[in-house]
Scaffold this motif. Structure first.
Motif, PDB file in Angstrom:
ATOM      1  N   TYR A 168       0.865  -1.037  -0.036  1.00 50.54           N
ATOM      2  CA  TYR A 168      -0.178  -0.057  -0.001  1.00 50.54           C
ATOM      3  C   TYR A 168       0.843   1.203   0.013  1.00 50.54           C
ATOM      4  O   TYR A 168       1.942   1.229   0.618  1.00 50.54           O
ATOM      5  N   PRO A 169       0.447   2.477  -0.627  1.00 53.77           N
ATOM      6  CA  PRO A 169       1.223   3.641  -0.494  1.00 53.77           C
ATOM      7  C   PRO A 169       1.353   4.156   0.932  1.00 53.77           C
ATOM      8  O   PRO A 169       0.447   3.830   1.612  1.00 53.77           O
ATOM      9  N   ASP A 170       2.528   4.772   1.146  1.00 54.95           N
ATOM     10  CA  ASP A 170       2.808   5.435   2.388  1.00 54.95           C
ATOM     11  C   ASP A 170       3.106   4.297   3.501  1.00 54.95           C
ATOM     12  O   ASP A 170       2.847   4.487   4.732  1.00 54.95           O
ATOM     13  N   TYR A 171       3.066   2.790   3.154  1.00 56.40           N
ATOM     14  CA  TYR A 171       3.337   1.852   4.054  1.00 56.40           C
ATOM     15  C   TYR A 171       4.632   1.153   3.826  1.00 56.40           C
ATOM     16  O   TYR A 171       4.850   0.966   2.629  1.00 56.40           O
ATOM     17  N   LYS A 172       5.055   0.506   4.734  1.00 56.81           N
ATOM     18  CA  LYS A 172       6.175  -0.599   4.363  1.00 56.81           C
ATOM     19  C   LYS A 172       5.771  -1.616   3.418  1.00 56.81           C
ATOM     20  O   LYS A 172       4.436  -2.028   3.312  1.00 56.81           O
ATOM     21  N   VAL A 173       6.448  -2.286   2.502  1.00 59.14           N
ATOM     22  CA  VAL A 173       6.353  -3.176   1.705  1.00 59.14           C
ATOM     23  C   VAL A 173       6.618  -4.863   2.409  1.00 59.14           C
ATOM     24  O   VAL A 173       7.579  -5.024   2.801  1.00 59.14           O
ATOM     25  N   TYR A 174       5.520  -5.572   2.469  1.00 60.29           N
ATOM     26  CA  TYR A 174       5.641  -7.008   3.115  1.00 60.29           C
ATOM     27  C   TYR A 174       5.444  -8.126   2.295  1.00 60.29           C
ATOM     28  O   TYR A 174       4.386  -7.978   1.403  1.00 60.29           O
ATOM     29  N   THR A 175       6.399  -8.916   1.630  1.00 55.34           N
ATOM     30  CA  THR A 175       6.228  -9.864   0.871  1.00 55.34           C
ATOM     31  C   THR A 175       6.305 -11.296   1.671  1.00 55.34           C
ATOM     32  O   THR A 175       7.443 -11.405   2.380  1.00 55.34           O
TER      33      THR A 175
END
Length: 265
Positions: A168-175
């Motif tokens: 999501y924009p403006d959040y950390k990226v989690y994979t």
């Protein structure tokens, strides 16, 4: 627009199929034929007139598209006609969820407030899609054609596996990887994940931090449940806001950092 018993069917033609709205399913799903950059899709999304289609339709590339009442959109390739695939954009608003089966058999669960760009059929050596938001993928195995998910911050390459991306924009990226192996890449670095591992990309840089996690904590939403473990209240509230399309505000800002464990069913 032709009025029928329940749905509205849009019967119109266009020569270039650019940013043409095709359907609104169950007031939750927007489907576009689109060849514009990703950031232009959101602009079109809020300005277009949406109509509802249930059933089966075919397009110029001989791809059969079926939408059913169970919020499942399915693509099935009938024959090879064009060397240039048609790109669709699937946008899920706040409060909605949807499932998608691509022409290669890959199954995708789309979470609320998410957007996916994908071809109606895959042509060439790679199977590539573009995601903003969150989705869980069960990728059909095809060793000769890697499946690649692109986001604004990173890309994930797989051959056949199950994994979740939250971008999501403006959040950390989690994979988060549930099964198989995947390679997660940014402009700066690449890492390979094994099952029950997660790659985290901070907001302010392209470094990737890996950690061991129970994958089901980050994939259970695709089955209709949310399970949080030692999660900040601000993250929980953000997820619930997307799920139920409500805005939640903190009267006491210090509560944002409180960490909770809970199951939301």
């Amino acid at each position: 627009v032709t009025h029928m018993s329940n749905p509205l069917i849009f019967s119109g033609a266009t020569s270039n199929r650019k940013s043409v709205c095709i359907a609104l399913f169950l007031n939750k799903l927007y489907l576009y034929y689109d060849v514009s950059p990703l950031n232009k899709v959101f602009t079109a999304l809020h300005r277009s007139t949406l109509v509802c289609i249930l059933g089966t339709i075919s397009n110029a590339n001989s791809t059969v598209i079926n939408n059913n009442a169970n919020q499942l959109l399915t693509y099935r390739k009938v024959e090879e006609v064009s060397s240039t695939p048609q790109i669709n954009t699937l946008a899920i608003p706040r409060g909605g969820e949807y499932q998608l089966i691509l022409s290669d058999g890959t199954r995708i669960w789309m979470n609320a407030e998410s957007l996916l760009r994908y071809p109606t059929s895959f042509i060439g050596e790679k199977r590539e899609v573009f995601l903003e938001g969150e989705a869980f993928f069960e990728v059909a195995k095809d060793a000769k054609h890697p499946f690649i998910v692109h986001t604004n911050r990173h890309s994930v390459e797989v051959l056949g596996t199950s994994f979740n991306i939250s971008a999501y924009p403006d959040y950390k990226v989690y994979t988060t990887l549930a099964e198989g192996r995947i390679k997660v890449s940014t402009a700066k670095v690449s890492v390979v994940l094994n099952p029950d591992q997660q790659a985290v990309i901070e907001l302010d840089n392209d470094d990737i931090v890996t950690r061991d996690v129970p994958a089901y904590l980050f994939t259970s939403w695709a089955k209709g449940n949310y399970e949080f473990r030692n999660t900040s209240l601000s993250e929980i509230v953000a997820q619930l806001s997307r799920w139920y399309n409500v805005d939640i505000y903190f009267k006491n800002e210090s509560l944002k950092d409180k960490r909770l464990s809970l199951i939301h069913i």
